[in-house]
Scaffold this motif. Structure first.
Motif, PDB file in Angstrom:
ATOM      1  N   ILE A   1      -0.326  -2.346   1.766  1.00 53.03           N
ATOM      2  CA  ILE A   1      -0.700  -1.376   0.566  1.00 53.03           C
ATOM      3  C   ILE A   1      -0.430   0.185   0.922  1.00 53.03           C
ATOM      4  O   ILE A   1      -1.000   0.342   2.095  1.00 53.03           O
ATOM      5  CB  ILE A   1      -2.207  -1.585   0.111  1.00 53.03           C
ATOM      6  CG1 ILE A   1      -2.470  -3.044  -0.394  1.00 53.03           C
ATOM      7  CG2 ILE A   1      -2.592  -0.600  -0.784  1.00 53.03           C
ATOM      8  CD1 ILE A   1      -3.803  -3.234  -0.780  1.00 53.03           C
TER       9      ILE A   1
ATOM     10  N   VAL B   1      -6.704  -0.552  -2.746  1.00 50.47           N
ATOM     11  CA  VAL B   1      -5.745   0.288  -3.495  1.00 50.47           C
ATOM     12  C   VAL B   1      -6.209   1.557  -3.680  1.00 50.47           C
ATOM     13  O   VAL B   1      -5.463   2.726  -3.449  1.00 50.47           O
ATOM     14  CB  VAL B   1      -5.159  -0.347  -4.656  1.00 50.47           C
ATOM     15  CG1 VAL B   1      -4.166   0.699  -5.626  1.00 50.47           C
ATOM     16  CG2 VAL B   1      -4.074  -1.420  -4.315  1.00 50.47           C
TER      17      VAL B   1
ATOM     18  N   THR C   1      -2.523 -11.744   2.639  1.00 51.20           N
ATOM     19  CA  THR C   1      -2.170 -11.505   1.142  1.00 51.20           C
ATOM     20  C   THR C   1      -3.551 -11.565   0.365  1.00 51.20           C
ATOM     21  O   THR C   1      -3.604 -11.350  -0.775  1.00 51.20           O
ATOM     22  CB  THR C   1      -1.208 -12.538   0.709  1.00 51.20           C
ATOM     23  OG1 THR C   1      -1.436 -13.955   0.844  1.00 51.20           O
ATOM     24  CG2 THR C   1       0.311 -12.170   0.893  1.00 51.20           C
TER      25      THR C   1
ATOM     26  N   ASN D   1      -8.391  -7.444  -0.542  1.00 56.09           N
ATOM     27  CA  ASN D   1      -9.347  -7.138  -1.874  1.00 56.09           C
ATOM     28  C   ASN D   1      -8.573  -5.886  -2.580  1.00 56.09           C
ATOM     29  O   ASN D   1      -8.871  -4.774  -2.409  1.00 56.09           O
ATOM     30  CB  ASN D   1     -10.520  -6.842  -1.549  1.00 56.09           C
ATOM     31  CG  ASN D   1     -11.548  -6.668  -2.847  1.00 56.09           C
ATOM     32  OD1 ASN D   1     -10.881  -6.298  -3.774  1.00 56.09           O
ATOM     33  ND2 ASN D   1     -12.864  -6.647  -2.639  1.00 56.09           N
ATOM     34  N   TYR D   2      -7.331  -6.285  -3.038  1.00 58.94           N
ATOM     35  CA  TYR D   2      -6.243  -5.365  -3.722  1.00 58.94           C
ATOM     36  C   TYR D   2      -7.331  -4.228  -4.618  1.00 58.94           C
ATOM     37  O   TYR D   2      -7.007  -3.055  -4.675  1.00 58.94           O
ATOM     38  CB  TYR D   2      -5.309  -6.017  -4.593  1.00 58.94           C
ATOM     39  CG  TYR D   2      -4.427  -6.800  -3.771  1.00 58.94           C
ATOM     40  CD1 TYR D   2      -3.243  -6.525  -2.949  1.00 58.94           C
ATOM     41  CD2 TYR D   2      -4.686  -8.285  -3.705  1.00 58.94           C
ATOM     42  CE1 TYR D   2      -2.480  -7.256  -2.319  1.00 58.94           C
ATOM     43  CE2 TYR D   2      -3.942  -8.987  -2.880  1.00 58.94           C
ATOM     44  CZ  TYR D   2      -2.720  -8.593  -2.405  1.00 58.94           C
ATOM     45  OH  TYR D   2      -1.865  -9.390  -1.421  1.00 58.94           O
TER      46      TYR D   2
ATOM     47  N   ALA E   1       0.577  -8.645   3.380  1.00 63.64           N
ATOM     48  CA  ALA E   1       0.697  -7.741   2.408  1.00 63.64           C
ATOM     49  C   ALA E   1       0.677  -6.461   2.887  1.00 63.64           C
ATOM     50  O   ALA E   1      -0.222  -6.050   4.035  1.00 63.64           O
ATOM     51  CB  ALA E   1      -0.291  -7.772   1.238  1.00 63.64           C
TER      52      ALA E   1
ATOM     53  N   ILE F   1       3.973  -7.602  -1.292  1.00 66.49           N
ATOM     54  CA  ILE F   1       3.486  -8.962  -0.963  1.00 66.49           C
ATOM     55  C   ILE F   1       4.463 -10.033  -0.424  1.00 66.49           C
ATOM     56  O   ILE F   1       5.330 -10.084  -0.980  1.00 66.49           O
ATOM     57  CB  ILE F   1       2.805  -9.476  -2.530  1.00 66.49           C
ATOM     58  CG1 ILE F   1       1.868  -8.621  -3.097  1.00 66.49           C
ATOM     59  CG2 ILE F   1       2.159 -10.781  -2.136  1.00 66.49           C
ATOM     60  CD1 ILE F   1       1.222  -8.791  -4.385  1.00 66.49           C
TER      61      ILE F   1
ATOM     62  N   SER G   1     -11.400  -1.972   4.929  1.00 67.98           N
ATOM     63  CA  SER G   1     -10.497  -2.792   4.517  1.00 67.98           C
ATOM     64  C   SER G   1     -10.654  -4.055   5.079  1.00 67.98           C
ATOM     65  O   SER G   1     -10.153  -5.084   4.629  1.00 67.98           O
ATOM     66  CB  SER G   1      -9.106  -2.261   4.406  1.00 67.98           C
ATOM     67  OG  SER G   1      -8.455  -2.335   5.640  1.00 67.98           O
TER      68      SER G   1
ATOM     69  N   VAL H   1      -1.618  -8.576  -9.588  1.00 62.37           N
ATOM     70  CA  VAL H   1      -1.846  -7.241  -9.402  1.00 62.37           C
ATOM     71  C   VAL H   1      -1.155  -6.228 -10.525  1.00 62.37           C
ATOM     72  O   VAL H   1      -1.763  -5.046 -10.622  1.00 62.37           O
ATOM     73  CB  VAL H   1      -1.133  -7.061  -7.899  1.00 62.37           C
ATOM     74  CG1 VAL H   1      -0.971  -5.514  -7.667  1.00 62.37           C
ATOM     75  CG2 VAL H   1      -2.069  -7.650  -6.728  1.00 62.37           C
TER      76      VAL H   1
ATOM     77  N   ILE I   1       2.518  -1.592  -3.411  1.00 64.86           N
ATOM     78  CA  ILE I   1       1.926  -2.897  -2.762  1.00 64.86           C
ATOM     79  C   ILE I   1       3.299  -3.704  -2.620  1.00 64.86           C
ATOM     80  O   ILE I   1       3.847  -4.203  -3.583  1.00 64.86           O
ATOM     81  CB  ILE I   1       1.166  -3.590  -3.922  1.00 64.86           C
ATOM     82  CG1 ILE I   1      -0.113  -2.458  -4.339  1.00 64.86           C
ATOM     83  CG2 ILE I   1       0.654  -4.885  -3.292  1.00 64.86           C
ATOM     84  CD1 ILE I   1      -0.900  -3.034  -5.336  1.00 64.86           C
TER      85      ILE I   1
END
Length: 347
Positions: free
Chosen positions: A303, A332, A324, A327-328, A301, A288, A124, A82, A286
């Motif tokens: 965000i 994001v 975790t 799909n960062y 996780a 984690i 998301s 990340v 973020i």
């Protein structure tokens, strides 16, 4: 354990690590050497890839959940990915339009916040969360309604149309006429004021004897105010939507983790305290797994991004909570865009 600088990995290790993490985030499953060998551009045999995967495992960046399985990133590996490798993808035009359309719907601010939380959840495939701005609504009136001997319902109405109810313990001998008298007195002093302002005025009148209320009615006034003012600074200020998204097909393999996460989400006050950590951030944060105490056991996780009013003051936090393997790269910027849109609406 400190995060290994990405520059300390060889080009080959860095690329294999990137593909392994991306493959896991896409599928939710550990990625094997044969799968990686089929990825474009590597030009390595499965045996060579297994050797690199072993080295990455020794560095604590990857882990093998089963002896014969592929590798999946550890929390340390996800943090490295990340922070040092992820390339974010801006929200699509359709996603931006959906967010702005949901926020533009008529109704009170709270409804827009709830809709935003639900939309983030949909986009998301995780749980959407919005921390409501701490603001004191302007009040319209308060009504006390008899329910049963010794009990009354206190109804507080705000000028924005918001309504809150509380059950109030009263003397069994209090009549409906007394309740109405107290309701009239409170409404006359609440109208056009915040609760804090009304409490100050009313208590000043009572303490100086500038009211015609008798002792029983004065006690009722105090009780009617106390059911709100006592918890005003402690009430949960979090809207959570989409917990059901966490129960996908991969959840069946790890029911205990999902159950722990759902339990955590039920404790909205604790989640709000966690999101407070994002209030002072300049951009999206973020968290984690064990990086946050609340979700350490569930390995989840968060965000989260603060949203600001027109003066630039942080007034709330919006975000997504999920496994975790989020799909960062996609979530994001989506959270960041939502935060900016909320600031324009509420600021």
């Amino acid at each position: 354990m400190p995060t290994l600088p990405i520059t300390e990995l060889t080009d080959r290790a860095r690329e294999i690590f990137r593909l392994a993490v991306q493959g896991y985030l896409d599928s939710g499953q550990p990625v094997g050497s044969k799968t990686l060998a089929g990825a474009g551009g590597l030009r390595l045999s499965p045996a060579s890839i297994r050797s690199v995967l072993h080295d990455l495992e020794m560095l604590g960046l990857l882990a093998a959940p089963h002896t014969s399985a592929g590798r999946m990133p550890t929390e340390l590996g996800l943090r490295l990915f990340v922070d040092g490798m992820m390339q974010v993808a801006e929200p699509t035009a359709d996603e931006r339009a959906a967010i702005e359309r949901r926020l533009a719907a008529p109704g009170p601010v709270e409804a827009a916040l709830a809709a935003t939380s639900a939309l983030l959840s949909d986009l998301s495939a995780a749980a959407g969360v919005v921390m409501v701005p701490r603001r004191e609504p302007v009040l319209q009136h308060l009504q006390l309604v008899p329910l049963a001997p010794g009990r009354a319902l206190a109804i507080l109405v705000g000028e924005d149309g918001g309504v809150e109810n509380r059950i109030l313990d009263i003397d069994p001998g209090v009549t409906a006429a007394t309740l109405q008298q107290v309701s009239n007195y409170l409404s006359a002093h609440l109208g056009g004021r915040t609760l804090a302002q009304a409490v100050a005025v009313i208590r000043a009148e009572i303490s100086t004897g500038r009211t015609a209320l008798d002792a029983a009615s004065r006690d009722l006034v105090e009780r009617g105010l106390a059911v709100w003012s006592a918890d005003a600074s402690q009430r949960p200020v979090l809207i959570v939507r989409g917990q059901a998204n966490l129960l996908d097909e991969t959840a069946l393999e790890d029911l205990e983790r999902v159950r722990s996460l759902l339990d955590d989400l039920e404790n909205k006050q604790s989640v709000a305290e966690l999101l407070e950590a994002a209030r002072e951030a300049e951009a999206t944060r973020i968290f984690i797994g064990a990086e946050n105490r609340l979700f350490a056991l569930s390995g989840s996780a968060v965000i989260a991004s603060p949203y600001r009013n027109r003066e630039g003051r942080v007034i709330g936090v919006v975000g997504v909570i999920g496994p975790t393997r989020l799909n960062y790269a996609r979530v994001v910027p989506m959270v960041d865009f939502t935060a900016q849109s909320l600031g324009k609406l509420i600021g």
